[in-house]
Structures are given as C-alpha cells and as structure tokens.
Design an enzyme around this catalytic site. Structure first.
Site, PDB file in Angstrom:
ATOM      1  N   CYS A 241      -2.304  -0.154   7.248  1.00  0.00           N
ATOM      2  CA  CYS A 241      -1.763   1.172   7.229  1.00  0.00           C
ATOM      3  C   CYS A 241      -1.970   1.704   8.443  1.00  0.00           C
ATOM      4  CB  CYS A 241      -1.754   2.058   6.250  1.00  0.00           C
ATOM      5  SG  CYS A 241      -1.781   0.923   4.855  1.00  0.00           S
TER       6      CYS A 241
ATOM      7  N   CYS B 162      -6.433   1.640   5.789  1.00  0.00           N
ATOM      8  CA  CYS B 162      -7.087   0.561   5.887  1.00  0.00           C
ATOM      9  C   CYS B 162      -6.372   0.669   7.228  1.00  0.00           C
ATOM     10  CB  CYS B 162      -6.641  -0.419   4.889  1.00  0.00           C
ATOM     11  SG  CYS B 162      -4.800  -0.864   5.080  1.00  0.00           S
TER      12      CYS B 162
ATOM     13  N   GLU C 102       0.863   3.891   1.901  1.00  0.00           N
ATOM     14  CA  GLU C 102       1.493   4.529   3.026  1.00  0.00           C
ATOM     15  C   GLU C 102       2.100   3.361   4.073  1.00  0.00           C
ATOM     16  OE1 GLU C 102      -1.670   3.854   2.154  1.00  0.00           O
ATOM     17  OE2 GLU C 102      -3.302   4.048   3.733  1.00  0.00           O
TER      18      GLU C 102
ATOM     19  N   HIS D 253       1.258  -1.368   0.108  1.00  0.00           N
ATOM     20  CA  HIS D 253      -0.109  -0.480  -0.005  1.00  0.00           C
ATOM     21  C   HIS D 253       1.036   1.395   0.063  1.00  0.00           C
ATOM     22  CE1 HIS D 253      -3.943  -1.464   1.719  1.00  0.00           C
ATOM     23  NE2 HIS D 253      -3.071  -2.772   1.534  1.00  0.00           N
TER      24      HIS D 253
END
Length: 152
Positions: free
Chosen positions: A85, A82, A54, A52
């Site tokens: 993250c 999410c 992040e 991801h």
C-alpha cells in the site's frame, strides 16, 4: 473537518469490514475537505490479496478524478500502510497520509521501513500517525479476540 473526523469515517469503514469477516481496516480519501472515497478491506470477499482498503481507495479515487495522480488528496487509514500500500500511495502521488494505529510487525512507514518519506525516492508523502490510535487499535484487537474465541 478535522483529521479526527475523517479518521472516524475510516473507522466506520473498518466496522463494515469486520461485519463482512474481513480484517477491519478502513480508508477514506479526502480532497478539498470532502470525502471522495470510502473503502474497507475486501480480500476475503474478492479472493484478491491486493484488495486492501488503501489500494481500493486509490483505484476508486483515480476513476472518479479521471487520472492516476491523486495530488491534492489525503488518505486516512485506520492502520499503518503495508509495503504494498505504501508503494501504491507513492505511485499515486498522493500528498498526505494520516493513519491511526502502528503495526510494528508488518507495516511500512514508521514501524519498519520509511517508504513514504524516503529521501531516495522521487516523491515523498507527508505522514501523520497516531490519530485516534486507541480506537483504531481496539477495532482490530476486538476482531482477532472474537476470531480466537470462535476457533476455541
């Protein structure tokens, strides 16, 4: 620079992700008003569920700064983090998160869970949401509209 200017940099990263066929989420990490890291989703490209924007940003910032603690840093991301993250952001000790669009179906700070400011945890992250929310939402909506069109 302002939160809006840094979010525009994250949106530029989201556009890069879209061109790669990745879900268009972009992130930047800023320290002392300077962008340290620019990243975007790479899950499809790397075949890695944890890639991801992040998480990639946290990894790169730690490498650049020579440590895992990202105190003094702000993460700008185009969509609400999410749970994975959000956990990584807490673990990194980042000071602040600024995100654009909320995602009430799957995300972890404002929409479902309050990970980043949970009073039961030993670290809390300052959060600002809604920065360029419409532009951040539109890049994702456009991506999935195009995906649905191609599949028809």
């Amino acid at each position: 620079m302002t939160d809006e200017a840094f979010m525009r940099a994250a949106l530029a990263e989201a556009e890069k992700a879209a061109r790669l066929g990745e879900v268009p989420i972009g992130a930047v990490i800023v320290r002392d008003s300077e962008i340290l890291v620019r990243t975007h989703n790479l899950r499809e490209t790397t075949h890695d569920a944890t890639a991801h924007a992040e998480v990639l940003a946290i990894r790169e910032a730690g490498r650049l700064l020579g440590g895992w603690r990202l105190t003094g840093c702000t993460l700008y991301v185009t969509i609400e983090p999410c749970p994975m993250c959000a956990g990584a952001l807490l673990q990194s000790r980042i000071d602040r998160v600024v995100f654009g669009a909320r995602d009430p179906k799957a995300w972890a700070d404002r929409s479902i869970l309050e990970f980043l400011q949970n009073p039961g945890l030993n670290h809390r992250v300052e959060v600002r949401d809604g920065v360029l929310a419409e532009a951040c939402s539109e890049v994702i909506r456009q991506f999935f509209r195009e995906r649905r069109r191609v599949l028809q």
